[in-house]
Design an enzyme around this catalytic site. Structure first.
Site, PDB file in Angstrom:
ATOM      1  N   GLY A  15       0.777  -1.237   0.000  1.00 50.78           N
ATOM      2  CA  GLY A  15       0.000   0.000   0.000  1.00 50.78           C
ATOM      3  C   GLY A  15       0.804   1.280   0.000  1.00 50.78           C
ATOM      4  O   GLY A  15       0.225   2.366  -0.059  1.00 50.78           O
TER       5      GLY A  15
ATOM      6  N   TYR B 140      -8.679   1.951 -13.510  1.00 45.85           N
ATOM      7  CA  TYR B 140      -8.808   2.851 -12.361  1.00 45.85           C
ATOM      8  C   TYR B 140      -8.844   4.324 -12.778  1.00 45.85           C
ATOM      9  O   TYR B 140      -8.865   5.199 -11.919  1.00 45.85           O
ATOM     10  CB  TYR B 140      -7.623   2.691 -11.401  1.00 45.85           C
TER      11      TYR B 140
ATOM     12  N   CYS C 174     -10.890  -3.223 -28.927  1.00 48.26           N
ATOM     13  CA  CYS C 174     -12.269  -2.787 -29.202  1.00 48.26           C
ATOM     14  C   CYS C 174     -12.978  -2.409 -27.919  1.00 48.26           C
ATOM     15  O   CYS C 174     -13.993  -3.006 -27.538  1.00 48.26           O
ATOM     16  CB  CYS C 174     -13.049  -3.897 -29.895  1.00 48.26           C
ATOM     17  N   GLU C 175     -12.405  -1.453 -27.227  1.00 51.86           N
ATOM     18  CA  GLU C 175     -12.983  -0.931 -25.990  1.00 51.86           C
ATOM     19  C   GLU C 175     -12.637   0.536 -25.976  1.00 51.86           C
ATOM     20  O   GLU C 175     -11.460   0.890 -26.085  1.00 51.86           O
ATOM     21  CB  GLU C 175     -12.316  -1.588 -24.762  1.00 51.86           C
TER      22      GLU C 175
HETATM   23  C1  PLP Z   1      -1.691  -6.329  -3.524  1.00 52.97           C
HETATM   24  C2  PLP Z   1      -1.194  -6.717  -2.178  1.00 52.97           C
HETATM   25  C3  PLP Z   1       0.029  -6.232  -1.715  1.00 52.97           C
HETATM   26  C4  PLP Z   1       0.872  -5.236  -2.504  1.00 52.97           C
HETATM   27  O1  PLP Z   1       0.301  -3.990  -2.577  1.00 52.97           O
HETATM   28  P1  PLP Z   1       1.107  -2.770  -3.231  1.00 52.97           P
HETATM   29  O2  PLP Z   1       0.091  -1.694  -3.290  1.00 52.97           O
HETATM   30  O3  PLP Z   1       1.574  -3.208  -4.569  1.00 52.97           O
HETATM   31  O4  PLP Z   1       2.235  -2.437  -2.327  1.00 52.97           O
HETATM   32  C5  PLP Z   1       0.490  -6.696  -0.506  1.00 52.97           C
HETATM   33  N1  PLP Z   1      -0.209  -7.582   0.237  1.00 52.97           N
HETATM   34  C6  PLP Z   1      -1.400  -8.075  -0.175  1.00 52.97           C
HETATM   35  C7  PLP Z   1      -2.099  -9.062   0.668  1.00 52.97           C
HETATM   36  C8  PLP Z   1      -1.926  -7.654  -1.396  1.00 52.97           C
HETATM   37  O5  PLP Z   1      -3.109  -8.128  -1.794  1.00 52.97           O
END
Ligand code: PLP
Length: 426
Positions: free
Chosen positions: A231, A313, A340-341
């Site tokens: 994240g 997104y 084709c989108e």
């Molecule tokens: C997708 C995901 C990540 C990685 O997320 P990033 O945004 O790429 O850092 C880590 N752990 C889990 C469980 C995920 O689903």
């Protein structure tokens, strides 16, 4: 402000296009390595700190091997990701298996590899019993639900997200693990995605420290492992700032000192994907069509099968026109692919220098959740991946898909022969 540069000279990009053909994803090893080192340095205050690379971001074993060399593990969520991890030599607590609606075979494979099994739901305890799995190392994924006001567009509000368990379910899970005699018990969460603000990231960290304390108070269990998930965001837009990783580590250290007396042996982990490979991957494509109707369109030889984020997104990805970095952005284009989108657009109403047919366009920040989200709709073939090594050499780490690959699962008279005529002519 962030800056968007190329990992090598314009001349080198042109040379790669001539040698390998376009399009291609290009990864910059030096950038990836430096990023990993900065994360490890920022959290070195935790003696057991471990980074697990979220394999889904860029599931290429050549990249995973580089990461393994830096003592980075793997965060997996599928059989394919487990097998990739196994193949690059990862085992045991170098692998976290993050479950969600996970088939039995994947739990069994994770167990065989000795992975940390991260349970997503209380019903997974029944799966463990049924499959006779007693993991040596187990983890429970927390979903704070409406307790957490934040959340964002990619993951959404925690109470609407399918991941993780409630506080009470998590307590139940930990009590189960304790009763089974499992001594290595961890907690996990992932409630934000692509977060650039330190407060957001620290909010998760603080929440997990509080949870660890609550578990100790209620169940007498000192967790061995706290995993903050991924994240950490990256600045896709020029006006955004990258996360100050050193400051994140330092603030996390202060929180740890404040809240985590008696947890000195607890391992702290991230499962970052995006921040590690995202900025260091580039999609290089060629302008092959120009169209002037109600808007001006530039058609590329890549399409959303190579990078789906803008369509999926609405994400912004910066674009550089090779050789025209210093030319004024006098034109406004929609930059499209051939699917084709109508949402197959890499950029919408983007100010760019005047583009000529044959120009090479570099789409930035395509290293994570880029190639890996590729798909074959319209029968589009997924493209090659190249790695720019630290010594300046370039290696093809994935070849182009062929029609033979695409049709491999179709047994129909004549199809393979006709596909071969096209594949062989390339
Ligand atoms: C997708 C995901 C990540 C990685 O997320 P990033 O945004 O790429 O850092 C880590 N752990 C889990 C469980 C995920 O689903």
């Amino acid at each position: 402000m962030s800056v968007k540069t190329l990992p090598c000279s314009d001349e080198k990009i042109r040379e790669l296009a001539a040698t390998y053909g376009t399009p291609f994803h290009l990864y910059d090893e030096k950038g990836i390595v430096n990023c990993v080192k900065s994360i490890q340095k920022a959290f070195a205050w935790n003696p057991n700190f471990h980074e697990y690379f979220a394999v889904k971001a860029t599931p290429n074993p050549w990249l995973m091997k580089i990461l393994k060399g830096l003592n980075v593990g793997a965060d997996c969520s599928s059989m394919a990701e487990l097998v990739l991890s196994e193949t690059v030599g990862l085992r045991g607590d170098d692998i976290v298996m993050s479950s969600n609606d996970t088939p039995d075979a994947e739990f069994l494979k994770a167990q065989e590899l000795g992975a940390i099994i991260n349970l997503d739901d209380i019903s997974n305890l029944d799966d463990m019993e049924r499959l006779h799995i007693v993991p040596e190392k187990i983890c429970f994924r927390f979903n704070p639900g409406p307790e957490l006001a934040r959340g964002n567009a990619i993951i959404g509000k925690p109470e609407e997200a399918k991941y993780g368990m409630t506080r009470e379910q998590l307590m139940q899970g930990i009590a189960w693990a304790k009763e089974k005699g499992i001594s290595y018990i961890g907690i996990h969460t992932m409630v934000i995605s692509c977060e650039l603000a330190l407060e957001g990231l620290l909010g998760t960290i603080s929440m997990m420290f509080d949870l660890a304390n609550e578990i100790r108070d209620r169940l007498g269990v000192t967790v061995s492992f706290i995993d903050f998930g991924g994240g950490i965001g990256i600045p896709y837009r020029l006006e955004e700032e990258p996360v100050d990783i050193a400051a994140l580590g330092e603030e996390a250290r202060k929180l740890f000192e404040e809240k985590m007396k008696g947890f000195e042996h607890t391992r702290i982990s991230f499962e970052c994907g995006r921040v590690i490979t995202g900025p260091y991957g580039y999609l290089v494509a060629k302008a092959i069509h120009y169209k002037h109707i109600y808007r001006e369109y530039i058609g590329l030889d890549a399409c959303m099968a190579d990078l789906m984020r803008p369509a999926m997104y609405g994400s912004y990805h910066h674009i550089t026109v090779v050789g025209k970095e210093n030319e004024p952005a006098t034109e406004v284009y929609d930059v499209t692919g051939s699917l084709c989108e109508n949402n197959d657009k890499f950029a919408i109403q983007r100010k760019l220098p005047k583009i000529d047919m044959g120009d090479l366009l570099v789409i930035h920040d395509a290293g994570a959740h880029g190639h890996s989200m590729g798909f074959n709709y319209n029968g589009k073939l997924r493209h090659q991946e190249l790695l720019l090594r630290e010594d300046g050499s370039v290696m093809q780490i994935r070849r182009n898909e062929t029609l033979a690959d695409l049709f491999a699962t179709l047994d129909f008279p004549g199809l393979k022969e006709n596909a071969a005529k096209i594949d062989n002519a390339k």
